[in-house]
Design an enzyme around this catalytic site. Structure first.
Site, short mmCIF file in Angstrom:
data_model
loop_
_atom_site.label_atom_id
_atom_site.label_comp_id
_atom_site.label_asym_id
_atom_site.label_seq_id
_atom_site.Cartn_x
_atom_site.Cartn_y
_atom_site.Cartn_z
N ARG A 238 -39.35 0.92 -8.36
CA ARG A 238 -40.86 0.53 -8.91
C ARG A 238 -41.50 1.20 -6.80
NH1 ARG A 238 -44.12 -3.26 -11.24
NH2 ARG A 238 -45.85 -4.12 -9.74
N SER A 320 -46.26 2.43 -17.74
CA SER A 320 -46.00 1.93 -18.55
C SER A 320 -45.01 0.74 -18.03
CB SER A 320 -44.88 3.64 -18.61
OG SER A 320 -43.73 3.69 -19.66
N GLU A 390 -51.64 1.01 -19.92
CA GLU A 390 -50.14 0.41 -20.40
C GLU A 390 -49.26 1.09 -20.89
OE1 GLU A 390 -47.77 -0.92 -17.91
OE2 GLU A 390 -49.42 -2.02 -16.32
ZN LIG Z 1 -46.41 -0.27 -13.77
#
Ligand SMILES: [Zn+2]
Ligand SMILES: *[C@@H]1O[C@H](CO)[C@@H](O)[C@H](O)[C@H]1NC(C)=O
Ligand SMILES: *[C@@H]1O[C@H](CO)[C@@H](O)[C@H](O)[C@H]1NC(C)=O
Ligand SMILES: *[C@@H]1O[C@H](CO)[C@@H](O)[C@H](O)[C@H]1NC(C)=O
Ligand SMILES: *[C@@H]1O[C@H](CO)[C@@H](O)[C@H](O)[C@H]1NC(C)=O
Ligand SMILES: *[C@@H]1O[C@H](CO)[C@@H](O)[C@H](O)[C@H]1NC(C)=O
Ligand SMILES: *[C@@H]1O[C@H](CO)[C@@H](O)[C@H](O)[C@H]1NC(C)=O
Length: 447
Positions: A238, A320, A390
């Site tokens: 991430r 996402s 998102e």
């Molecule tokens: Zn994110």
């Protein structure tokens, strides 16, 4: 000696194994902050507030402790994957790259998740190809820790901007994707949006009108170091890849590298619990505001453009996944941005029209959870319209693991592992939403 080394690597691998948990609680208490306090290294992949359910990624060493916590709260759980890192490693032998069109607007350019190098080549092609060269300027706004360039693509047309007959300077829209390494879909959708603006600039009256008033600036890949790492080492990565104070000490634990770029922006940095101070956490906020060169580059770029020309008017931040349309503030539940009602009304109207009410619209801190140092909070200090999408991956026909009584090895998905066919489906939806949103703004404010 060799045996000891092998044994050591073996145990290191066991230590590093990460499990994906699906956890559900009977009540809507604040389980999240409790869990994050007990497990600073936990990574929240998915959260359904109404359902009190969560999907977490957690190193296997914490299994017993998490089980105990769930038990005490009368929750239930299922382990969706036993070794996320290995299960989801990207195969190193990718198919040979096909010969791509010399038209940079060809659909083959958005129907794939490109490598960083391929992506750079495509952007160069946009700048040099006869179809697009007059419309494109590339801005290298900075370098990453691993020395990759951060490239903003500017679409500028010569359509004159007139308001009530008087010629005016254009303003600017900023769109970014790929801030979180594993969210490949957001990179693909940013590319798709770029291409659609260029393809429809003459034929679609709304797109044309928008381009009369705005230049569009797109940074499709804000975290190229992390993106490449998620391609080659850990699909669920991430953060970015800069070393932290703990990287040396915990030599071998890759989690102790990197900063969560969406916790590092210089507004309300480190003001809420949702941004971790632990360098090995997936949501580590970094050592100081804008400590990361990716964030600093974007901040300087937006500030520079802000004082000169063109002025930024709106910002669409792509992540996402989750089907959320998130509005500021992210850092607090106690305050609203001054034009919140307008933002909410505009967003809801478009979401109803374009997304058939399948996106949830609202303040980020309520719909997800409060966290500080985000890019939309920073942008909201000088732009009236900053928001996060998102996205909504379509799972290659696979059901979501949480909706089925299944584990990852048995034909379901956790939402990051999607095929590139999602790009066009999602891209189409988000492009339409952005066009409707901007067109309404133009009609209401510029005519
Ligand atoms: Zn994110
Ligand atoms: C939660 O459920 C309520 C009632 O069913 C609904 O009105 C609300 O929009 C839902 N909230 C979210 C975040 O889904
Ligand atoms: C869990 O369930 C038991 C028995 O139903 C109950 O006594 C207890 O209060 C519950 N605990 C929590 C934290 O909800
Ligand atoms: C990046 O480039 C600088 C200057 O060329 C060099 O000193 C540095 O080692 C490079 N960093 C990485 C991670 O390759
Ligand atoms: C971050 O916030 C915490 C809690 O308010 C504070 O103790 C800490 O000093 C802050 N850290 C930095 C680097 O500002
Ligand atoms: C919108 O949602 C409704 C209810 O779920 C569904 O019946 C309808 O087919 C959807 N329309 C589109 C265009 O997706
Ligand atoms: C889920 O699957 C497990 C084993 O495959 C089974 O024991 C359990 O009863 C199932 N739960 C539900 C809700 O279907």
């Amino acid at each position: 000696m060799i045996h000891i080394a092998v044994l050591f690597l073996y145990f290191l691998n066991i230590l590093q194994a990460e499990h994906v948990w699906f956890v559900k609680f009977p009540s809507k208490d604040d389980h999240l902050s409790h869990i994050e306090k007990s497990f600073p290294l936990i990574d929240l992949l998915q959260h359904d507030y109404n359902d009190s359910s969560y999907v977490f990624l957690l190193p296997s060493t914490y299994q017993t402790k998490l089980r105990r916590l769930i038990h005490q709260a009368n929750g239930s759980y299922r382990i969706l994957s036993n070794n996320a890192r290995n299960t989801w490693k990207v195969s190193p032998d990718r198919p040979k790259r096909s010969v791509l069109s010399d038209n940079p607007l060809d659909e083959s350019y958005y129907q794939r998740f490109p490598t960083y190098d391929e992506h750079q080549e495509w952007q160069q092609l946009l700048q040099s190809s006869p179809q697009t060269q007059k419309l494109i300027r590339l801005h290298t706004i900075g370098q990453t820790y691993e020395n990759r360039s951060l490239t903003v693509v500017q679409i500028h047309t010569n359509y004159p901007r007139r308001i009530q007959g008087r010629r005016k300077r254009k303003q600017a829209i900023y769109i970014d994707g790929g801030m979180h390494a594993r969210e490949w879909l957001s990179v693909g959708v940013a590319n798709y949006i770029l291409i659609q603006f260029l393809l429809l600039r003459e034929s679609d009256p709304k797109v044309h009108e928008i381009l009369r008033h705005f230049d569009i600036f797109v940074l499709p890949m804000m975290n190229p170091d992390g993106y490449e790492y998620s391609r080659t080492h850990n699909r669920l990565w991430r953060k970015n890849r800069s070393p932290t104070s703990h990287s040396e000490f915990w030599n071998g634990d890759q989690n102790c590298y990197g900063v969560d770029l969406n916790r590092n922006f210089p507004y309300q940095w480190n003001s809420t619990y949702g941004a971790s101070s632990h360098p090995c956490s997936h949501s580590y906020r970094g050592i100081s505001p804008a400590s990361e060169s990716e964030v600093e580059s974007v901040v300087n770029f937006l500030r520079r453009q802000r004082i000169s020309h063109p002025k930024f008017y709106a910002y669409f931040n792509l992540h996402s996944y989750g089907r959320f349309w998130l509005l500021p503030w992210t850092y607090t539940m106690l305050e609203r941005v001054t034009n919140y009602d307008e933002l909410f009304e505009r967003s809801t109207r478009v979401a109803n029209e374009v997304m058939n009410q399948t996106y949830r619209v609202g303040q980020a801190s309520f719909l997800l959870y409060p966290c500080s140092g985000t890019s939309i909070d920073f942008a909201s200090t000088f732009m009236s319209h900053a928001m996060t999408f998102e996205l909504s991956p379509i799972f290659q026909g696979l059901p979501m693991c949480v909706e089925q009584n299944k584990t990852v090895n048995h034909g379901c998905t956790v939402g990051f592992l999607i095929g590139p066919e999602s790009i066009q489906i999602d891209g189409n939806e988000i492009f339409k939403a952005i066009i409707e949103y901007l067109y309404a703004l133009v009609q209401d404010h510029f005519v």
